[in-house]
Design an enzyme around this catalytic site. Structure first.
Site, PDB file in Angstrom:
ATOM      1  N   CYS A  59       1.453  -0.685   0.331  1.00 58.30           N
ATOM      2  CA  CYS A  59       0.975  -1.189   1.616  1.00 58.30           C
ATOM      3  C   CYS A  59       0.681  -2.677   1.495  1.00 58.30           C
ATOM      4  O   CYS A  59      -0.056  -3.091   0.610  1.00 58.30           O
ATOM      5  CB  CYS A  59      -0.280  -0.427   2.012  1.00 58.30           C
ATOM      6  SG  CYS A  59      -1.073  -1.053   3.497  1.00 58.30           S
ATOM      7  N   CYS A  62      -3.302  -3.288   2.054  1.00 60.31           N
ATOM      8  CA  CYS A  62      -4.357  -2.891   1.104  1.00 60.31           C
ATOM      9  C   CYS A  62      -3.850  -2.633  -0.304  1.00 60.31           C
ATOM     10  O   CYS A  62      -4.649  -2.442  -1.214  1.00 60.31           O
ATOM     11  CB  CYS A  62      -5.087  -1.645   1.615  1.00 60.31           C
ATOM     12  SG  CYS A  62      -4.162  -0.114   1.402  1.00 60.31           S
ATOM     13  N   CYS A 108      -0.857   4.013   6.846  1.00 58.63           N
ATOM     14  CA  CYS A 108      -1.370   4.045   5.478  1.00 58.63           C
ATOM     15  C   CYS A 108      -2.641   4.888   5.446  1.00 58.63           C
ATOM     16  O   CYS A 108      -3.551   4.664   6.242  1.00 58.63           O
ATOM     17  CB  CYS A 108      -1.665   2.625   5.014  1.00 58.63           C
ATOM     18  SG  CYS A 108      -2.498   2.553   3.420  1.00 58.63           S
ATOM     19  N   CYS A 111      -5.878   2.532   4.413  1.00 58.97           N
ATOM     20  CA  CYS A 111      -6.486   1.505   5.270  1.00 58.97           C
ATOM     21  C   CYS A 111      -6.177   1.714   6.745  1.00 58.97           C
ATOM     22  O   CYS A 111      -6.700   0.980   7.587  1.00 58.97           O
ATOM     23  CB  CYS A 111      -6.065   0.111   4.824  1.00 58.97           C
ATOM     24  SG  CYS A 111      -4.353  -0.298   5.204  1.00 58.97           S
ATOM     25  N   CYS A 133      10.894   5.647   8.829  1.00 57.52           N
ATOM     26  CA  CYS A 133      11.455   4.386   9.282  1.00 57.52           C
ATOM     27  C   CYS A 133      10.316   3.362   9.255  1.00 57.52           C
ATOM     28  O   CYS A 133       9.421   3.385  10.109  1.00 57.52           O
ATOM     29  CB  CYS A 133      11.984   4.605  10.695  1.00 57.52           C
ATOM     30  SG  CYS A 133      12.715   3.159  11.437  1.00 57.52           S
TER      31      CYS A 133
HETATM   32 ZN   LIG Z   1      -2.951   0.259   3.451  1.00 57.72          ZN
END
Ligand SMILES: [Zn+2]
Length: 142
Positions: A59, A62, A108, A111, A133
């Protein structure tokens, strides 16, 4: 539409929970627009769309590990596509009724930032027939 700072599965704040000012200072405008405002980068423009380098995709907001290159496949849809996240609990899937469609949004799990959408049953010859996607700008490969 801004993303929520609470996990819809539990109603609790995400493990990584920052103020909007902190997110803004940590992310570029393009990253903020996608990750925190649930925007979408233009197709065929992202740095990882046609990338086949081995690695782990984390991510960009984060740093949590989300996808692996061995689950990435060529969907020709214009965005990086994966047939599975690296672990089932790495992402949160949420029904998204925006734009007059019913889609499944992917965020995610650490976060709550927006990553993209997941589509099922499109006929891709992958082990899951799922297409995660994901916006390149939501990811960082290491
Ligand atoms: Zn994240």
């Amino acid at each position: 539409m801004s993303v929520s700072d609470r996990d819809p599965r539990t109603g609790q704040p995400y493990p990584t929970s920052l103020s909007e000012e902190e997110w803004r200072s940590r992310l570029t405008d393009a990253e903020y627009e996608v990750l925190r405002m649930a925007g979408t980068e233009r197709p065929f423009t992202g740095e990882y769309t046609d990338d086949h380098t081995e690695g782990v995709y984390s991510c960009r907001a984060c740093g949590a590990e989300l996808f692996r290159s061995d689950a990435k496949f060529d969907s020709h849809c214009g965005w990086p596509s994966f047939f599975t996240p690296l672990a089932g609990d790495a992402v949160v899937e949420i029904e998204d009724r925006s734009l007059g469609m019913t889609r499944t949004e992917v965020r995610c799990a650490s976060c709550g930032s927006h990553l993209g959408h997941v589509f099922a049953g499109e006929g891709y010859e992958t082990p899951t027939d799922l297409r995660y996607c994901i916006n390149s700008v939501s990811l960082r490969r290491t």
